[in-house]
Design a protein around this motif. Structure first.
Motif, PDB file in Angstrom:
ATOM      1  N   ARG A 102       0.846  -1.195   0.000  1.00  0.00           N
ATOM      2  CA  ARG A 102       0.000   0.000   0.000  1.00  0.00           C
ATOM      3  C   ARG A 102       0.888   1.255   0.000  1.00  0.00           C
ATOM      4  O   ARG A 102       0.612   2.219  -0.724  1.00  0.00           O
ATOM      5  N   LEU A 103       1.964   1.239   0.794  1.00  0.00           N
ATOM      6  CA  LEU A 103       2.902   2.364   0.808  1.00  0.00           C
ATOM      7  C   LEU A 103       3.585   2.542  -0.547  1.00  0.00           C
ATOM      8  O   LEU A 103       3.771   3.664  -1.014  1.00  0.00           O
ATOM      9  N   ILE A 104       3.960   1.445  -1.173  1.00  0.00           N
ATOM     10  CA  ILE A 104       4.609   1.512  -2.488  1.00  0.00           C
ATOM     11  C   ILE A 104       3.644   2.083  -3.518  1.00  0.00           C
ATOM     12  O   ILE A 104       3.999   2.974  -4.296  1.00  0.00           O
ATOM     13  N   LYS A 105       2.412   1.599  -3.515  1.00  0.00           N
ATOM     14  CA  LYS A 105       1.406   2.040  -4.487  1.00  0.00           C
ATOM     15  C   LYS A 105       1.117   3.532  -4.354  1.00  0.00           C
ATOM     16  O   LYS A 105       0.921   4.225  -5.352  1.00  0.00           O
ATOM     17  N   PHE A 114       6.840   4.764  -0.497  1.00  0.00           N
ATOM     18  CA  PHE A 114       7.943   3.878  -0.145  1.00  0.00           C
ATOM     19  C   PHE A 114       8.654   3.447  -1.423  1.00  0.00           C
ATOM     20  O   PHE A 114       8.018   3.294  -2.467  1.00  0.00           O
ATOM     21  N   PRO A 115       9.970   3.250  -1.358  1.00  0.00           N
ATOM     22  CA  PRO A 115      10.717   2.855  -2.564  1.00  0.00           C
ATOM     23  C   PRO A 115      10.197   1.551  -3.174  1.00  0.00           C
ATOM     24  O   PRO A 115       9.844   0.619  -2.457  1.00  0.00           O
ATOM     25  N   SER A 116      10.159   1.507  -4.481  1.00  0.00           N
ATOM     26  CA  SER A 116       9.746   0.298  -5.195  1.00  0.00           C
ATOM     27  C   SER A 116      10.848  -0.748  -5.122  1.00  0.00           C
ATOM     28  O   SER A 116      12.031  -0.410  -5.055  1.00  0.00           O
ATOM     29  N   PRO A 117      10.464  -2.012  -5.161  1.00  0.00           N
ATOM     30  CA  PRO A 117      11.470  -3.071  -5.126  1.00  0.00           C
ATOM     31  C   PRO A 117      12.170  -3.237  -6.465  1.00  0.00           C
ATOM     32  O   PRO A 117      11.680  -2.785  -7.496  1.00  0.00           O
ATOM     33  N   VAL A 118      13.301  -3.909  -6.410  1.00  0.00           N
ATOM     34  CA  VAL A 118      14.004  -4.348  -7.612  1.00  0.00           C
ATOM     35  C   VAL A 118      13.587  -5.799  -7.812  1.00  0.00           C
ATOM     36  O   VAL A 118      13.725  -6.620  -6.903  1.00  0.00           O
TER      37      VAL A 118
END
Length: 72
Positions: A36-39, A43-47
């Motif tokens: 939810r934080l990423i969306k 928050f930083p997106s994952p690799v």
């Protein structure tokens, strides 16, 4: 490129990464809260290493933590 693993932290070259279980434990949040934080862009997106493996750059996580430190 040298790969190293130490505890919950992974190192590829000279960049440290965290896998999702270690990240969730460090942040004390659930997987759904993380996504939810990423969306929301908070928050930083994952690799993505593969379809089933995502990692987060430790330096980006530290910067996010410093910005969101409520103890100051």
């Amino acid at each position: 490129m040298a790969n190293q693993h130490q505890g919950s932290e992974h190192k590829i070259g000279n960049i440290n990464f965290l896998r999702k279980p270690a990240l969730l434990k460090q942040l004390g949040i659930s997987s759904s809260t993380l996504y939810r934080l990423i969306k929301s862009g908070g928050f930083p997106s994952p690799v993505k290493l593969s379809e089933r493996i995502s990692i987060w750059r430790l330096d980006e996580v530290i910067i996010w933590l410093e910005k969101h430190d409520n103890s100051r």
